[in-house]
Design a protein around this motif. Structure first.
Motif, PDB file in Angstrom:
ATOM      1  N   LEU A 147       0.742  -1.173   0.035  1.00 25.95           N
ATOM      2  CA  LEU A 147       0.031  -0.045   0.296  1.00 25.95           C
ATOM      3  C   LEU A 147       0.924   1.329   0.121  1.00 25.95           C
ATOM      4  O   LEU A 147       0.444   2.253  -0.676  1.00 25.95           O
ATOM      5  CB  LEU A 147      -1.072   0.073   1.391  1.00 25.95           C
ATOM      6  CG  LEU A 147      -2.019  -1.230   1.146  1.00 25.95           C
ATOM      7  CD1 LEU A 147      -2.708  -0.946   2.490  1.00 25.95           C
ATOM      8  CD2 LEU A 147      -2.755  -1.190  -0.044  1.00 25.95           C
ATOM      9  N   GLY A 148       1.987   1.304   0.837  1.00 21.43           N
ATOM     10  CA  GLY A 148       2.828   2.364   0.855  1.00 21.43           C
ATOM     11  C   GLY A 148       3.538   2.722  -0.305  1.00 21.43           C
ATOM     12  O   GLY A 148       3.575   3.929  -0.718  1.00 21.43           O
ATOM     13  N   LEU A 149       4.245   1.789  -0.937  1.00 19.18           N
ATOM     14  CA  LEU A 149       5.064   1.668  -2.026  1.00 19.18           C
ATOM     15  C   LEU A 149       4.145   1.723  -3.154  1.00 19.18           C
ATOM     16  O   LEU A 149       4.190   2.449  -4.307  1.00 19.18           O
ATOM     17  CB  LEU A 149       5.876   0.927  -2.205  1.00 19.18           C
ATOM     18  CG  LEU A 149       7.228   0.592  -1.237  1.00 19.18           C
ATOM     19  CD1 LEU A 149       7.963  -0.534  -1.428  1.00 19.18           C
ATOM     20  CD2 LEU A 149       8.033   1.954  -1.177  1.00 19.18           C
ATOM     21  N   GLY A 150       2.919   0.665  -3.426  1.00 18.35           N
ATOM     22  CA  GLY A 150       2.279   0.588  -4.658  1.00 18.35           C
ATOM     23  C   GLY A 150       1.474   2.030  -4.972  1.00 18.35           C
ATOM     24  O   GLY A 150       1.395   2.364  -5.978  1.00 18.35           O
ATOM     25  N   TYR A 151       0.707   2.185  -3.917  1.00 20.22           N
ATOM     26  CA  TYR A 151      -0.126   3.425  -3.981  1.00 20.22           C
ATOM     27  C   TYR A 151       0.665   4.781  -3.871  1.00 20.22           C
ATOM     28  O   TYR A 151       0.423   5.970  -4.461  1.00 20.22           O
ATOM     29  CB  TYR A 151      -1.268   3.319  -3.191  1.00 20.22           C
ATOM     30  CG  TYR A 151      -2.212   2.402  -3.751  1.00 20.22           C
ATOM     31  CD1 TYR A 151      -2.917   2.468  -4.644  1.00 20.22           C
ATOM     32  CD2 TYR A 151      -2.584   1.179  -2.915  1.00 20.22           C
ATOM     33  CE1 TYR A 151      -3.959   1.526  -5.181  1.00 20.22           C
ATOM     34  CE2 TYR A 151      -3.314   0.371  -3.175  1.00 20.22           C
ATOM     35  CZ  TYR A 151      -4.049   0.378  -4.655  1.00 20.22           C
ATOM     36  OH  TYR A 151      -4.935  -0.657  -4.806  1.00 20.22           O
ATOM     37  N   GLY A 152       1.756   4.935  -2.814  1.00 16.79           N
ATOM     38  CA  GLY A 152       2.478   6.100  -2.768  1.00 16.79           C
ATOM     39  C   GLY A 152       3.452   6.400  -3.566  1.00 16.79           C
ATOM     40  O   GLY A 152       3.397   7.354  -4.432  1.00 16.79           O
ATOM     41  N   LEU A 153       4.423   5.634  -3.809  1.00 14.53           N
ATOM     42  CA  LEU A 153       5.465   5.760  -4.787  1.00 14.53           C
ATOM     43  C   LEU A 153       4.945   5.437  -5.842  1.00 14.53           C
ATOM     44  O   LEU A 153       5.323   6.193  -6.964  1.00 14.53           O
ATOM     45  CB  LEU A 153       6.659   4.802  -4.479  1.00 14.53           C
ATOM     46  CG  LEU A 153       7.962   4.760  -5.337  1.00 14.53           C
ATOM     47  CD1 LEU A 153       8.564   6.159  -5.255  1.00 14.53           C
ATOM     48  CD2 LEU A 153       8.754   3.764  -4.841  1.00 14.53           C
ATOM     49  N   GLY A 154       4.133   4.481  -6.158  1.00 16.25           N
ATOM     50  CA  GLY A 154       3.439   4.207  -7.263  1.00 16.25           C
ATOM     51  C   GLY A 154       2.719   5.595  -8.189  1.00 16.25           C
ATOM     52  O   GLY A 154       2.711   5.662  -9.124  1.00 16.25           O
ATOM     53  N   GLY A 155       2.208   6.131  -7.383  1.00  7.33           N
ATOM     54  CA  GLY A 155       1.602   7.481  -7.725  1.00  7.33           C
ATOM     55  C   GLY A 155       2.481   8.580  -8.831  1.00  7.33           C
ATOM     56  O   GLY A 155       2.041   9.194  -9.218  1.00  7.33           O
ATOM     57  N   LEU A 156       3.708   8.266  -8.384  1.00 12.55           N
ATOM     58  CA  LEU A 156       4.645   9.176  -8.893  1.00 12.55           C
ATOM     59  C   LEU A 156       5.601   8.252 -10.175  1.00 12.55           C
ATOM     60  O   LEU A 156       6.248   9.140 -10.713  1.00 12.55           O
ATOM     61  CB  LEU A 156       5.842   9.582  -7.678  1.00 12.55           C
ATOM     62  CG  LEU A 156       5.285  10.171  -6.636  1.00 12.55           C
ATOM     63  CD1 LEU A 156       6.494  10.340  -5.719  1.00 12.55           C
ATOM     64  CD2 LEU A 156       4.789  11.419  -6.680  1.00 12.55           C
ATOM     65  N   LEU A 157       5.100   7.289 -10.218  1.00 13.03           N
ATOM     66  CA  LEU A 157       6.033   6.670 -11.250  1.00 13.03           C
ATOM     67  C   LEU A 157       5.138   6.210 -12.516  1.00 13.03           C
ATOM     68  O   LEU A 157       3.844   6.278 -12.429  1.00 13.03           O
ATOM     69  CB  LEU A 157       6.195   5.151 -10.857  1.00 13.03           C
ATOM     70  CG  LEU A 157       7.307   5.141  -9.790  1.00 13.03           C
ATOM     71  CD1 LEU A 157       7.419   3.643  -9.094  1.00 13.03           C
ATOM     72  CD2 LEU A 157       8.607   5.658 -10.032  1.00 13.03           C
ATOM     73  N   PRO A 158       5.602   6.171 -13.776  1.00 12.30           N
ATOM     74  CA  PRO A 158       5.068   5.666 -14.939  1.00 12.30           C
ATOM     75  C   PRO A 158       4.766   4.251 -14.997  1.00 12.30           C
ATOM     76  O   PRO A 158       5.047   3.439 -13.952  1.00 12.30           O
ATOM     77  CB  PRO A 158       5.934   5.941 -16.151  1.00 12.30           C
ATOM     78  CG  PRO A 158       7.241   5.859 -15.547  1.00 12.30           C
ATOM     79  CD  PRO A 158       7.072   6.344 -13.950  1.00 12.30           C
ATOM     80  N   VAL A 208       4.810   0.117 -15.366  1.00 13.29           N
ATOM     81  CA  VAL A 208       6.023  -0.473 -15.175  1.00 13.29           C
ATOM     82  C   VAL A 208       5.592  -1.958 -15.904  1.00 13.29           C
ATOM     83  O   VAL A 208       4.736  -2.561 -15.455  1.00 13.29           O
ATOM     84  CB  VAL A 208       6.676  -0.866 -13.987  1.00 13.29           C
ATOM     85  CG1 VAL A 208       7.477  -1.854 -13.666  1.00 13.29           C
ATOM     86  CG2 VAL A 208       6.628   0.384 -13.113  1.00 13.29           C
ATOM     87  N   GLN A 209       6.223  -2.051 -16.992  1.00 15.38           N
ATOM     88  CA  GLN A 209       5.999  -3.279 -17.933  1.00 15.38           C
ATOM     89  C   GLN A 209       4.355  -3.440 -18.245  1.00 15.38           C
ATOM     90  O   GLN A 209       3.764  -4.397 -18.486  1.00 15.38           O
ATOM     91  CB  GLN A 209       6.268  -4.573 -17.297  1.00 15.38           C
ATOM     92  CG  GLN A 209       7.879  -4.986 -17.021  1.00 15.38           C
ATOM     93  CD  GLN A 209       8.271  -6.186 -16.224  1.00 15.38           C
ATOM     94  OE1 GLN A 209       7.461  -6.924 -15.453  1.00 15.38           O
ATOM     95  NE2 GLN A 209       9.354  -6.543 -16.280  1.00 15.38           N
ATOM     96  N   GLY A 210       3.847  -2.180 -18.411  1.00 16.09           N
ATOM     97  CA  GLY A 210       2.757  -1.799 -19.233  1.00 16.09           C
ATOM     98  C   GLY A 210       1.678  -1.895 -18.049  1.00 16.09           C
ATOM     99  O   GLY A 210       0.451  -1.645 -18.585  1.00 16.09           O
ATOM    100  N   VAL A 211       2.030  -2.112 -16.842  1.00 13.68           N
ATOM    101  CA  VAL A 211       0.978  -2.134 -15.922  1.00 13.68           C
ATOM    102  C   VAL A 211       1.181  -0.888 -14.886  1.00 13.68           C
ATOM    103  O   VAL A 211       2.187  -0.568 -14.500  1.00 13.68           O
ATOM    104  CB  VAL A 211       0.359  -3.425 -15.244  1.00 13.68           C
ATOM    105  CG1 VAL A 211       0.248  -4.293 -16.226  1.00 13.68           C
ATOM    106  CG2 VAL A 211       1.702  -3.966 -14.461  1.00 13.68           C
ATOM    107  N   ASP A 212       0.133  -0.356 -13.998  1.00 12.56           N
ATOM    108  CA  ASP A 212       0.379   0.322 -12.696  1.00 12.56           C
ATOM    109  C   ASP A 212       1.362  -0.123 -11.787  1.00 12.56           C
ATOM    110  O   ASP A 212       1.334  -1.605 -11.692  1.00 12.56           O
ATOM    111  CB  ASP A 212      -0.801   0.483 -12.044  1.00 12.56           C
ATOM    112  CG  ASP A 212      -1.752   1.726 -12.768  1.00 12.56           C
ATOM    113  OD1 ASP A 212      -1.413   2.220 -13.875  1.00 12.56           O
ATOM    114  OD2 ASP A 212      -3.242   1.533 -12.636  1.00 12.56           O
TER     115      ASP A 212
END
Length: 261
Positions: free
Chosen positions: A46-57, A59-63
């Motif tokens: 939740l922390g990395l996936g939704y937190g950091l993930g919101g700043l990333l394009p 990855v391999q075609g998926v969020d």
């Protein structure tokens, strides 16, 4: 007894009472145990996936959160099997002398070790399965193919439980386990494609990482979670089973030498 140390394990089916004994003890603390196993991987996801993930394009075609979900499931499986085969098994073997008590019954050390192996894998199945359920509830499981991750969790648990039993047989104390985590588990967690694609690693590191048991599990779990059939699925599955079988034989020989010499 030295001559029998390197004989192949002969578990039969008499390991079931050992598994049952561990389950009955665990059942008394089942809720806090499951909660503890869920907390750490959920924080990562939740922390990395939704937190950091919101700043990333993508990855391999998926969020990123969807990319991370499969890695979190198998990493949670690895941790649960490892902790059970290290700390809990060592307590029963060395501190509480539970194994000594069992060996005074008709059961052999092979039965005890097989029961510990299957119990650690069963406990990892509960942990990894709980994370997989959360992943599904969050809408991150794209297809019924994700159900094949359930048996994969158990096989992954067997591989890491067998590895853990080797370390348990060698450990003089609990402090010894920190070497295993620092030198093997943590680097593997970072190099196996859990948090980022391994293609970003140097070629030599990619080659080494491809042999790691967690990498085989990730290569199977991620496509299944995305609704795709994994490439080289049989090869990855065979690698996990080979690791589990070979390491269990080594763990059995080392434990015999330790307890039956």
């Amino acid at each position: 007894m030295r001559g029998s140390c390197f004989a192949l394990p002969r578990p039969g089916l008499r390991w079931l009472p050992v598994w049952q004994r561990n389950f009955l003890v665990w059942r008394k603390l089942a809720f806090p145990s499951l909660l503890g196993n869920l907390a750490d991987p959920l924080i990562y996801m939740l922390g990395l996936g939704y937190g950091l993930g919101g700043l990333l394009p993508a990855v391999q075609g998926v969020d990123y959160v969807q990319f991370l979900a499969a890695g979190t499931v198998v990493a949670s499986t690895m941790n649960a099997a490892t902790f059970e085969a290290l700390y809990s098994a060592f307590s029963r073997m060395h501190v509480q002398k539970t194994w000594d008590a069992i060996l005074n019954t008709p059961l052999s050390l092979d039965h005890v070790l097989t029961g510990e192996l299957v119990w650690a894998a069963s406990k990892s199945l509960l942990s990894g399965g709980a994370i997989l359920l959360v992943v599904a509830l969050l809408g991150l499981a794209a297809s019924p193919l994700a159900l094949w991750i359930v048996p994969l969790i158990f096989v992954t648990g067997l591989a890491f439980a067998a590895l853990g039993l080797i370390v348990c047989a060698l450990a003089p104390s609990y402090e010894f386990f920190m070497y295993y985590f620092t030198l093997f588990i943590t680097p593997m967690l970072l190099l196996s494609g859990v948090f980022f694609p391994t293609e970003r690693l140097p070629a030599v590191v990619q080659t080494i990482a491809g042999w790691l048991p967690l990498a085989h599990a990730v290569q199977l779990a991620r496509p299944l979670l995305l609704g795709q059939l994994p490439d080289d699925a049989l090869a990855h599955l065979a690698a996990l089973l080979a690791i589990a079988g070979a390491c269990f034989c080594i763990a059995t020989a080392l434990t015999r030498r330790r307890l039956l010499k």
